[in-house]
Design a protein around this motif. Sequence first.
Motif, PDB file in Angstrom:
ATOM      1  N   HIS A 189      11.812 -46.554   4.046  1.00 44.75           N
ATOM      2  CA  HIS A 189      11.224 -45.331   4.535  1.00 44.75           C
ATOM      3  C   HIS A 189      11.787 -44.022   3.605  1.00 44.75           C
ATOM      4  CE1 HIS A 189       9.680 -42.149   7.228  1.00 44.75           C
ATOM      5  NE2 HIS A 189      10.978 -41.648   7.438  1.00 44.75           N
ATOM      6  N   ARG A 190      10.996 -43.102   3.179  1.00 46.46           N
ATOM      7  CA  ARG A 190      11.523 -42.056   2.552  1.00 46.46           C
ATOM      8  C   ARG A 190      11.582 -40.768   3.435  1.00 46.46           C
ATOM      9  NH1 ARG A 190       9.900 -39.986  -3.325  1.00 46.46           N
ATOM     10  NH2 ARG A 190      10.917 -37.718  -3.421  1.00 46.46           N
ATOM     11  N   LEU A 191      12.917 -40.188   3.696  1.00 45.71           N
ATOM     12  CA  LEU A 191      12.981 -39.165   4.570  1.00 45.71           C
ATOM     13  C   LEU A 191      12.224 -37.976   4.269  1.00 45.71           C
ATOM     14  CD1 LEU A 191      16.906 -39.344   4.735  1.00 45.71           C
ATOM     15  CD2 LEU A 191      15.278 -40.492   6.667  1.00 45.71           C
ATOM     16  N   ARG A 192      11.699 -37.603   5.502  1.00 46.61           N
ATOM     17  CA  ARG A 192      10.898 -36.324   5.453  1.00 46.61           C
ATOM     18  C   ARG A 192      11.455 -35.166   6.107  1.00 46.61           C
ATOM     19  NH1 ARG A 192       4.789 -39.007   6.493  1.00 46.61           N
ATOM     20  NH2 ARG A 192       5.082 -40.828   4.908  1.00 46.61           N
ATOM     21  N   HIS A 193      11.970 -35.554   7.139  1.00 48.23           N
ATOM     22  CA  HIS A 193      12.540 -34.560   8.242  1.00 48.23           C
ATOM     23  C   HIS A 193      14.162 -34.170   8.346  1.00 48.23           C
ATOM     24  CE1 HIS A 193       8.502 -33.885   9.771  1.00 48.23           C
ATOM     25  NE2 HIS A 193       8.501 -35.382   9.538  1.00 48.23           N
ATOM     26  N   THR A 220      16.572 -34.534   5.844  1.00 48.47           N
ATOM     27  CA  THR A 220      16.650 -34.742   4.466  1.00 48.47           C
ATOM     28  C   THR A 220      18.146 -34.374   4.229  1.00 48.47           C
ATOM     29  OG1 THR A 220      16.026 -32.725   4.317  1.00 48.47           O
ATOM     30  CG2 THR A 220      14.278 -34.661   4.063  1.00 48.47           C
ATOM     31  N   ALA A 257       7.789 -40.624  12.122  1.00 47.77           N
ATOM     32  CA  ALA A 257       6.975 -40.529  10.979  1.00 47.77           C
ATOM     33  C   ALA A 257       6.885 -42.123  10.313  1.00 47.77           C
ATOM     34  CB  ALA A 257       7.542 -39.615   9.998  1.00 47.77           C
ATOM     35  N   ARG A 296      11.791 -37.209  14.975  1.00 53.20           N
ATOM     36  CA  ARG A 296      10.549 -36.885  13.949  1.00 53.20           C
ATOM     37  C   ARG A 296      10.548 -37.811  13.010  1.00 53.20           C
ATOM     38  NH1 ARG A 296      11.119 -30.750  12.922  1.00 53.20           N
ATOM     39  NH2 ARG A 296      11.517 -30.535  15.086  1.00 53.20           N
ATOM     40  N   GLU A 297      11.675 -38.240  12.367  1.00 56.52           N
ATOM     41  CA  GLU A 297      11.751 -38.924  11.311  1.00 56.52           C
ATOM     42  C   GLU A 297      11.563 -40.514  11.764  1.00 56.52           C
ATOM     43  OE1 GLU A 297      11.603 -39.261   7.902  1.00 56.52           O
ATOM     44  OE2 GLU A 297      13.312 -37.720   8.031  1.00 56.52           O
ATOM     45  N   ALA A 324       3.510 -44.279  10.152  1.00 58.74           N
ATOM     46  CA  ALA A 324       3.311 -44.488   8.776  1.00 58.74           C
ATOM     47  C   ALA A 324       2.963 -45.979   8.731  1.00 58.74           C
ATOM     48  CB  ALA A 324       4.328 -44.118   7.737  1.00 58.74           C
TER      49      ALA A 324
END
Length: 335
Positions: free
Chosen positions: A289-293, A295, A326, A322-323, A330
């Motif tokens: 999982h690529r971190l979006r929130h 970070t 997400a 939130r992470e 996804a």
Amino acid sequence: MTGGRPEVPVAVIGAGPRGLAVLGQLLAALGPGGPWEGTAAAVHLVEPEEAGAGRVWSPHQPAGLLMNTLAGHATAFPDASVRTPGPRLTGPTLLEWSREHHETGPLEPWEHPGRALMGRYLHWAYGEMLRRAPAGVRVVRHRTRATALARTPDGGLRVTLENGDGPLAVGAVVLATGHTDQREGPGDRELTGFAARHGLVRLPPGYPHEAALDRLEPGAEVLVRGLALNFFDQLTLLTSGRGGRFTQHPDGTPRYLPSGREPRIVAGSGRGVPYLARGQAPGAMPRGHRLRHFTGEHLERLLARGPGGVDFRTEVWPLIAREAGAAWYATALRL
């Protein structure tokens, strides 16, 4: 004293995986190229179980109790992805170690290894860290429990040990106690009393490999309260752990062949639905999982405030939630 230099005494309470990680970072920081290179130190490690493995990862538990983590994700040593100042005490991952030490048959990255195997690896990592401890640094092992921590008049700390040794006078303490037992509440006492009055056996909540399951007679009706992770471990110990085995019907569906030593298990929970089984896709690792929130940039801004400047509930937890959301959505959309 070491070579005329006064030792800096510190204590690490708990030597499971987290305490082991702290020990590794301390030794690296005290070693060549570290910020405290040349400092004489005594690191007091307090742990009643096997150092490195601790209680949860006991190397002596049944082989059928599995990790929730995949083999390819497990390591006791930091790699280049760990953002930490100074040098690192590097070493093999669980996969690399198991292959080198011929601990098992071929262990694949996507498998869930046994917790006992992980415990043997962690205990080995502890020994490896001791072997590589820098000159002037002593690691003092206390195979007991810490029962009290108090501030001394001179600003130091005092650690009281259960076995009567000490107390330890140290300048800093790291608490790495991991999972801790809960005191028996009113509901538990009521159940224990009910069982005693009616000649029943009650096993309190706890680690499955420590439970006195041999008190449960073959064929006896056993009530299990809860259908989460501990339930699966108890089920394993009471079925395949008693000689039962799994095969397949001709159509490929699973079939259980009992040994006759199993109790009759009646299980339930408030939710009424067990957790999903551990996923496994032979030949493939789960997508990352690529971190979006949460970070690195967010983390740097929080860390810049210094100790005590961040509120976990209002500033950190929302980013984690939130992470996780997400990642969940996804995956749901992809499937």
